[in-house]
Design a protein around this motif. Sequence first.
Motif, PDB file in Angstrom:
ATOM      1  N   ILE A 286       0.817  -1.227   0.000  1.00 53.26           N
ATOM      2  CA  ILE A 286       0.000   0.000   0.000  1.00 53.26           C
ATOM      3  C   ILE A 286       0.848   1.273   0.000  1.00 53.26           C
ATOM      4  O   ILE A 286       0.302   2.374  -0.027  1.00 53.26           O
TER       5      ILE A 286
ATOM      6  N   ALA B 125      -5.673   2.578  -0.403  1.00 52.03           N
ATOM      7  CA  ALA B 125      -5.215   1.423   0.367  1.00 52.03           C
ATOM      8  C   ALA B 125      -6.402   0.631   0.907  1.00 52.03           C
ATOM      9  O   ALA B 125      -6.379  -0.614   0.914  1.00 52.03           O
TER      10      ALA B 125
ATOM     11  N   LYS C  64      -7.698  -1.415  -1.879  1.00 56.71           N
ATOM     12  CA  LYS C  64      -6.782  -2.506  -2.227  1.00 56.71           C
ATOM     13  C   LYS C  64      -6.950  -3.682  -1.255  1.00 56.71           C
ATOM     14  O   LYS C  64      -7.030  -4.844  -1.667  1.00 56.71           O
TER      15      LYS C  64
END
Length: 341
Positions: free
Chosen positions: A101, A109, A112
């Motif tokens: 990240i 992030a 993700k």
Amino acid sequence: MLREANSSTPTFEVVPVTRANMPMVASWPRTGWENDFGWPGTSNGSNVNVIQTGDKVDIVIWDSQENSLITSATEKAAPLSGVEVGANGAVFVPYVGQVYIRGMSPDEARGKIQSELVQIAPSAQVQLSLTQGRANSVELVGGVDAPGAFPMPSRNYKVLGLIADGGGILPTLRNPRVRLIRGGTTYETSADSLLANGERNALLMPGDTVIIQQDNHSFTALGAAGSEDLVYFPKDNLSAMEAVTLMGGLQDSRADPKGVLVLREYPVRALRSDGSAPSMQQVVFTFDLTSTDGLFAAKQFRINPSDTVYATESPIPAASSVLSLVGTTFGITRQAQNLDN
């Protein structure tokens, strides 16, 4: 003085300063200022943060799915607190492993990590908050009410914002100067220049250090003036006329207004023989303050740190006395500079 200027082997260069030759003199290299890197201009960055190594993130994974691998039957949220971003730019998430990240915004992030969880928890939702580490902060050292390390609130954090967050520049500092240390480069400007020009409100980068100190640059005042001492610069651009005023003016009973001298030493690398720079290391600039031309020239001529401003006495007995006086003054100047350093 004329004898020295016309000598076949002069020991220093004599330059009578007039309005006609001021453009040439003004183009000569400046001396006494240690920093040659200038100051970075302003620019705009992102209004969000970017995750860096050493930052910590608090992750909460919500999953209402029965028999979830992540949450229990009674607790539908699994908190992961204070997870540090490693040197490889990743954080560890159970059942997923390393999730990279670094360089992402907190929202990127979060997305993700949530996408990495899809295979084991398709309905899982992720919350993420960022606590910045030292690699994602800047330091403000001295010269303000509250110096310290400051986390960057966004990538659009600028010098003036940092100074404001530190409580502002202390009013007791003489001509405060602002230094920006970035990697192996040091930039410098005066606080007055920074505050007066929005183009100097430099964008900060993680790891920057900003130092605010009062200006210790000075020139030496000697001769038939109100004082003989080191005189500190009250501002960056100081004219020869202003320097005479800071010295206490010329003493009516002693000073020769036709013989105000500025003594300056240039480094060898600055010397030229084509007039674009001095031809000798030691240069004596002379001013005649009894003429309009000389007065205007003195108002335009810039004093450099470590210069010596010498008010000669009237009358001057002979050229040899001036040569002796100038040679002695160059020696006194070096001693004063050594004491100041």
